[in-house]
Design a protein around this motif. Structure first.
Motif, mmCIF file in Angstrom:
data_model
loop_
_atom_site.group_PDB
_atom_site.id
_atom_site.type_symbol
_atom_site.label_atom_id
_atom_site.label_comp_id
_atom_site.label_asym_id
_atom_site.label_seq_id
_atom_site.Cartn_x
_atom_site.Cartn_y
_atom_site.Cartn_z
ATOM 1 N N LEU A 366 -9.926 -28.007 -53.226
ATOM 2 C CA LEU A 366 -8.749 -27.227 -53.594
ATOM 3 C C LEU A 366 -7.699 -28.134 -54.203
ATOM 4 C CD1 LEU A 366 -7.666 -24.239 -53.181
ATOM 5 C CD2 LEU A 366 -6.459 -25.147 -51.194
ATOM 6 N N MET A 367 -7.061 -27.672 -55.270
ATOM 7 C CA MET A 367 -5.873 -28.351 -55.791
ATOM 8 C C MET A 367 -4.669 -27.499 -55.458
ATOM 9 S SD MET A 367 -4.798 -29.747 -59.590
ATOM 10 C CE MET A 367 -4.841 -28.151 -60.428
ATOM 11 N N ILE A 368 -3.733 -28.058 -54.701
ATOM 12 C CA ILE A 368 -2.509 -27.358 -54.319
ATOM 13 C C ILE A 368 -1.421 -27.693 -55.323
ATOM 14 C CG2 ILE A 368 -0.712 -27.183 -52.559
ATOM 15 C CD1 ILE A 368 -2.873 -27.633 -50.455
ATOM 16 N N THR A 369 -0.763 -26.642 -55.836
ATOM 17 C CA THR A 369 0.240 -26.838 -56.874
ATOM 18 C C THR A 369 1.667 -26.610 -56.396
ATOM 19 O OG1 THR A 369 -0.043 -24.544 -57.586
ATOM 20 C CG2 THR A 369 -1.368 -26.233 -58.708
ATOM 21 N N ASP A 370 1.853 -25.835 -55.336
ATOM 22 C CA ASP A 370 3.202 -25.661 -54.799
ATOM 23 C C ASP A 370 3.130 -25.303 -53.323
ATOM 24 O OD1 ASP A 370 3.836 -22.454 -54.587
ATOM 25 O OD2 ASP A 370 2.486 -22.887 -56.248
ATOM 26 N N LEU A 371 4.154 -25.725 -52.596
ATOM 27 C CA LEU A 371 4.253 -25.517 -51.149
ATOM 28 C C LEU A 371 5.487 -24.677 -50.850
ATOM 29 C CD1 LEU A 371 3.528 -29.209 -50.126
ATOM 30 C CD2 LEU A 371 1.948 -27.295 -49.831
ATOM 31 N N GLN A 372 5.355 -23.775 -49.891
ATOM 32 C CA GLN A 372 6.446 -22.859 -49.553
ATOM 33 C C GLN A 372 6.719 -22.912 -48.051
ATOM 34 O OE1 GLN A 372 4.606 -19.289 -50.943
ATOM 35 N NE2 GLN A 372 4.422 -20.067 -53.026
ATOM 36 N N SER A 382 6.987 -34.869 -35.363
ATOM 37 C CA SER A 382 5.571 -34.948 -35.009
ATOM 38 C C SER A 382 4.683 -35.183 -36.217
ATOM 39 C CB SER A 382 5.127 -33.656 -34.313
ATOM 40 O OG SER A 382 5.161 -32.560 -35.211
ATOM 41 N N GLY A 383 5.173 -34.769 -37.402
ATOM 42 C CA GLY A 383 4.353 -34.861 -38.606
ATOM 43 C C GLY A 383 3.513 -33.637 -38.867
ATOM 44 N N GLU A 384 3.518 -32.690 -37.943
ATOM 45 C CA GLU A 384 2.704 -31.481 -38.106
ATOM 46 C C GLU A 384 3.295 -30.578 -39.188
ATOM 47 O OE1 GLU A 384 -0.164 -30.837 -36.523
ATOM 48 O OE2 GLU A 384 -0.023 -32.757 -35.455
ATOM 49 N N PHE A 385 2.411 -29.969 -39.986
ATOM 50 C CA PHE A 385 2.862 -29.005 -40.993
ATOM 51 C C PHE A 385 1.857 -27.862 -41.123
ATOM 52 C CE2 PHE A 385 0.448 -32.252 -43.318
ATOM 53 C CZ PHE A 385 -0.445 -31.494 -44.065
ATOM 54 N N SER A 386 2.378 -26.691 -41.429
ATOM 55 C CA SER A 386 1.569 -25.515 -41.732
ATOM 56 C C SER A 386 2.351 -24.726 -42.769
ATOM 57 C CB SER A 386 1.326 -24.675 -40.472
ATOM 58 O OG SER A 386 0.518 -23.550 -40.759
ATOM 59 N N LEU A 387 1.922 -24.832 -44.033
ATOM 60 C CA LEU A 387 2.726 -24.363 -45.152
ATOM 61 C C LEU A 387 1.945 -23.408 -46.050
ATOM 62 C CD1 LEU A 387 4.127 -27.879 -46.112
ATOM 63 C CD2 LEU A 387 5.378 -26.091 -44.890
ATOM 64 N N SER A 388 2.599 -22.314 -46.413
ATOM 65 C CA SER A 388 2.011 -21.423 -47.405
ATOM 66 C C SER A 388 1.937 -22.166 -48.736
ATOM 67 C CB SER A 388 2.863 -20.166 -47.562
ATOM 68 O OG SER A 388 2.912 -19.450 -46.350
ATOM 69 N N CYS A 389 0.908 -21.887 -49.510
ATOM 70 C CA CYS A 389 0.752 -22.615 -50.761
ATOM 71 C C CYS A 389 -0.072 -21.822 -51.765
ATOM 72 C CB CYS A 389 0.106 -23.978 -50.511
ATOM 73 S SG CYS A 389 -1.524 -23.898 -49.741
ATOM 74 N N ASN A 390 -0.034 -22.271 -52.991
ATOM 75 C CA ASN A 390 -0.868 -21.740 -54.071
ATOM 76 C C ASN A 390 -1.611 -22.894 -54.708
ATOM 77 O OD1 ASN A 390 0.140 -18.986 -53.908
ATOM 78 N ND2 ASN A 390 2.032 -19.774 -54.807
ATOM 79 N N GLY A 391 -2.649 -22.571 -55.455
ATOM 80 C CA GLY A 391 -3.385 -23.634 -56.112
ATOM 81 C C GLY A 391 -4.589 -23.130 -56.871
ATOM 82 N N GLN A 405 -2.274 -16.755 -51.222
ATOM 83 C CA GLN A 405 -2.366 -16.217 -49.862
ATOM 84 C C GLN A 405 -3.143 -17.162 -48.934
ATOM 85 O OE1 GLN A 405 -3.274 -11.916 -49.644
ATOM 86 N NE2 GLN A 405 -3.271 -11.943 -51.894
ATOM 87 N N ILE A 406 -2.803 -18.432 -49.013
ATOM 88 C CA ILE A 406 -3.437 -19.426 -48.148
ATOM 89 C C ILE A 406 -2.379 -20.305 -47.495
ATOM 90 C CG2 ILE A 406 -5.608 -19.493 -49.439
ATOM 91 C CD1 ILE A 406 -4.594 -22.072 -50.764
ATOM 92 N N THR A 407 -2.803 -20.991 -46.456
ATOM 93 C CA THR A 407 -1.936 -21.918 -45.726
ATOM 94 C C THR A 407 -2.658 -23.243 -45.562
ATOM 95 O OG1 THR A 407 -0.891 -20.114 -44.499
ATOM 96 C CG2 THR A 407 -0.687 -22.314 -43.575
ATOM 97 N N VAL A 408 -1.956 -24.338 -45.810
ATOM 98 C CA VAL A 408 -2.520 -25.671 -45.580
ATOM 99 C C VAL A 408 -1.876 -26.259 -44.334
ATOM 100 C CG1 VAL A 408 -0.835 -26.749 -47.147
ATOM 101 C CG2 VAL A 408 -2.950 -27.954 -46.569
#
Length: 447
Positions: A366-372, A382-391, A405-408
């Protein structure tokens, strides 16, 4: 009254009143911006803001006062207000005025040519940008925003111990945001270009074409199956990810136990191909500067070199606590703000691989192009992340289709260790930048 005359009269009056340690921080900004919609000027704005803060030592304590007016009446007011505040504010740490660094780099930060751009040129550019976008692709149904701005700012820090730092900055920016539509589906895309030297260097037509390309490329997007995927963070998404977690490099965060990098100086904290630098002396970058908000000289700082953590970012207060020299990263959000720590021009150094070659080497990923949702979806401690994204989904070395409609999800500290390829596509737009990064594996939640 100009700032130099005001400073001289303020310091002289302080001496008359028995105040021998005074410092001013002056900040002023001005911008002219134009926004067009459907071939007409929608907004034309001239904005000015700024003011001056005074701090002085009175009875062993620092007192502060502020004003937006540089006139004779403000001088006695500032001194009296600051002396009264010194008696109110209780601090366990004695602040000290700084006499200045031994030397400062000479750096061009202001363009006279840019400051003299006629407003008509801003209007012409905004209109041309909108027209270019609408003509570039029939699927562009609307230009939501086409705007151009020309701004400048001035900072002056001086005290009666010898500190005297002054600088002016300016830049012009052209930005556009478009909407594409096909089969009832709508997507958006945006882009901006800037110059620090000459308005004719702003490639606003390129901005229009890139925004169109971005919007149209998202048409036909769908989710993907949840799994762990190799991931490429495109340059803009990689920059966003780095910016989310820049506070982990702040000595202030380390001192407060808000960074997991505490106690790891000299240790390997990232992949050996990752080097993170803060260099405010680079030419033609928006965040260039020769001194920080305390008047300390700025310099090129290697924070992580080939994966090894070398230093944190310091202002004078944290440098004293850590027993090191300030790295020149004291910042103030405004003339009224407290001193903090922020990067000046922080970036992951570029590698040798193009984004196209990164994509070409990936079997499936997957190539992620933007994070929301970056404010709510990431924990800088903590460094933890869960972000909506497109790609885009990649298969057999080629982009197959757009994805939404995905989350990284993952951990930033692990991500730094798992970087496999660093791209060559650095694009300096702000105080925090990264080239495209290929990461071993991250969790993607979709269908």
């Amino acid at each position: 009254m100009d700032i130099r005359s005001f400073q001289e009269k303020l310091f002289a009056r302080g001496q008359e009143l028995g105040v021998h340690k005074l410092e001013i921080y002056y900040q002023q900004g001005r911008s002219t911006s134009v926004r067009v919609v459907k071939g007409e000027i929608d907004a034309y704005t001239i904005k000015e803001s700024g003011g001056l803060s005074l701090r002085l030592e009175h009875n062993g304590q620092m007192g502060y006062a502020y004003t937006e007016k540089l006139d004779e009446d403000s001088i006695d007011f500032l001194i009296e207000e600051a002396r009264q505040n010194a008696g109110i504010v209780e601090s366990k740490e004695l602040e000290e005025l700084f006499a200045g660094s031994e030397s400062y780099v000479s750096l061009s930060t202001y363009s006279e040519a840019l400051s003299n751009v006629a407003p008509e040129k801003l209007i012409e550019a905004a209109l041309a940008m909108e027209k270019e976008a609408l003509q570039a692709d029939p699927r562009i149904t609307m230009v939501h925003t086409s705007s151009v701005s020309n701004s400048e700012s001035e900072v002056f820090i001086a005290n009666n111990l010898g500190l005297d730092c002054a600088a002016k900055y300016n830049q012009a920016v052209a930005g556009i945001y478009v909407i594409a539509e096909e089969g009832g589906e709508k997507t958006t895309g945006g882009w901006y270009e800037y110059t620090l030297e000459d308005f004719d260097q702003v490639d606003y037509l390129k901005a229009a074409r890139e925004a169109v390309k971005e919007a149209v490329s998202k048409l036909g997007a769908d989710t993907i199956e949840s799994s762990n995927y190799p991931v490429i963070f495109r340059q803009d998404a990689a920059s966003t990810m780095l910016e989310i977690f820049t506070n982990i490099f702040s000595a202030e965060a380390v001192d407060k136990d808000f960074s997991r990098l505490k106690g790891k100086i000299g240790e390997q904290v990232a992949a050996s191909i990752v080097t993170i630098v803060d260099d405010p002396h680079m030419a033609n970058v928006p965040a260039r500067c020769t001194f920080d908000a305390e008047g300390s000289a700025t310099k090129r700082v290697e924070i992580i070199k080939e994966g090894q953590l070398l230093t944190f970012l310091h202002n004078r207060k944290t440098a004293q606590k850590f027993g090191v020299e300030s790295t020149g990263h004291a910042t103030k959000g405004s003339y009224r703000a407290k001193i903090g720590i922020s990067p000046q021009n922080l970036f992951i150094t570029a590698g040798a691989t193009s984004l196209e070659d990164m994509i070409g080497s990936m079997d499936k990923g997957l190539m992620i192009t933007d994070l929301q949702g970056t404010h709510a979806g990431a924990n800088a401690v903590s460094g933890e992340f869960s972000l909506s994204c497109n790609g885009f989904l990649i298969e057999n070395g080629a982009i197959v289709r757009p994805v939404n409609q995905i989350t990284v999800s993952g951990n930033f500290f692990n991500l730094l260790q798992d970087v496999e390829v660093v791209g060559n596509d650095l694009r300096f737009l702000d105080s925090c930048t990264s080239p495209s990064l290929k990461v071993k594996s991250l969790t993607i939640s979709g269908a």
